[in-house]
Scaffold this active site. Sequence first.
Site, PDB file in Angstrom:
ATOM      1  N   LYS A   1      30.399  35.696  19.894  1.00 46.34           N
ATOM      2  CA  LYS A   1      30.514  35.362  18.211  1.00 46.34           C
ATOM      3  C   LYS A   1      29.519  35.620  17.942  1.00 46.34           C
ATOM      4  O   LYS A   1      29.099  35.880  16.624  1.00 46.34           O
ATOM      5  CB  LYS A   1      31.759  35.436  17.844  1.00 46.34           C
ATOM      6  N   THR A   2      29.093  34.137  17.846  1.00 45.14           N
ATOM      7  CA  THR A   2      27.607  33.716  17.588  1.00 45.14           C
ATOM      8  C   THR A   2      26.722  34.113  17.689  1.00 45.14           C
ATOM      9  O   THR A   2      26.101  34.486  17.106  1.00 45.14           O
ATOM     10  CB  THR A   2      27.521  32.136  18.047  1.00 45.14           C
TER      11      THR A   2
ATOM     12  N   THR B   1      38.370  31.838  15.996  1.00 46.86           N
ATOM     13  CA  THR B   1      39.911  31.945  17.806  1.00 46.86           C
ATOM     14  C   THR B   1      41.329  31.636  17.177  1.00 46.86           C
ATOM     15  O   THR B   1      42.256  32.091  17.907  1.00 46.86           O
ATOM     16  CB  THR B   1      39.506  30.605  18.578  1.00 46.86           C
TER      17      THR B   1
ATOM     18  N   ARG C   1      30.561  32.384  28.860  1.00 46.19           N
ATOM     19  CA  ARG C   1      30.387  31.411  28.417  1.00 46.19           C
ATOM     20  C   ARG C   1      30.308  30.527  30.309  1.00 46.19           C
ATOM     21  O   ARG C   1      29.864  28.908  30.012  1.00 46.19           O
ATOM     22  CB  ARG C   1      30.959  30.504  27.504  1.00 46.19           C
TER      23      ARG C   1
ATOM     24  N   ASP D   1      31.153  29.335  11.215  1.00 48.93           N
ATOM     25  CA  ASP D   1      31.835  29.371  12.379  1.00 48.93           C
ATOM     26  C   ASP D   1      33.370  28.725  12.246  1.00 48.93           C
ATOM     27  O   ASP D   1      33.726  27.520  10.868  1.00 48.93           O
ATOM     28  CB  ASP D   1      31.330  28.799  12.919  1.00 48.93           C
TER      29      ASP D   1
END
Length: 334
Positions: A61-62, A155, A215, A106
């Site tokens: 997302k980032t 999230t 990740r 975020d």
Amino acid sequence: MSDETKKPEVYMDHELRPTKWDDYIGQETIKKNLDILIRAASARNHPPEHILFYGPPGLGKTTLAHLIARETGAQMKITSGPAIEKVGDLASILTNLSPGDIVFIDEIHRLNKNIEEVLYPAMESGVLDIIIGKGPSARTIQLELPPFTMIAATTRLAMMSSPLRSRFSGGVHRLEYYTDNEIAQIIARSAKILGIAPNDVAINKMATRSRSTPRTANYYLKRVRDYAQVHESDVDTDTVSKALELLGIDQLGLNESDRKLLFAIIDKFNGGPVGLKTLSAATGEEESTIEDVMEPYMIQQGLLEKTSRGRVATAKAYEHMQFDVPVDLQKKLL
């Protein structure tokens, strides 16, 4: 150690982050929609509309927010929901924007509800309403804001209010888990940046255990690299197996905490159903960790099912944990 050699290692996660669309693997539907949004906005000489990304942690997302900033040539101001404690914090960010800037928030679901009310007109009309004073002498000052794009990530979409979600007129995009093939491509790209050359079998072995999450895949790759460096070995299948075994990662990608959770459900609670609070007390894990981090992957892998009465271990979970599958299991899943 010189600054030139130190910087890439200290900021390695940043170095592994894609810097152009072609390097961003997966999420093809989202990329196509964003491409149309950005190109259309550019043709109108206007910033893209506000965008919201949601999904499990570690899916990119980032990274998508950074890519949008690069694609539009805009400066991006980065903050998070918990960091904006009062209206003044939000005002200081928004009033210092230049035309076309991007604000990235975020974990926006953790934004204070009072701040949300101030954010609505800022996103919808480009104005910031600030109340000065209290009681009868209070007055409202309206500040004009330059055109900007709000990009947010969360999230926990369900924890966002409907009015806030509706302000993201550029689209609300869910990031999906990656396929093993996509994860393998990500690992191969990251390995090249790290200067190592694992073979295809080693890459696939890491990919299938990476919980469908980039990740996690990059984390495993870095630990495998460390293991190979310390033991002066090649990054081959044997090295990957030994490094992941040392991390406690099994063939399904479960770690020690995951297996502890499954063991508790099967051994202590006869396979379930069992509630979240009870599981948290039995395993010592936070409820949010179980619900947001551990459960989604195990449900995706067919190891757990959520019923109206609680969590139930499936036949696959029994077999993986080397327990006999009970004859009445199907009744528990109803």
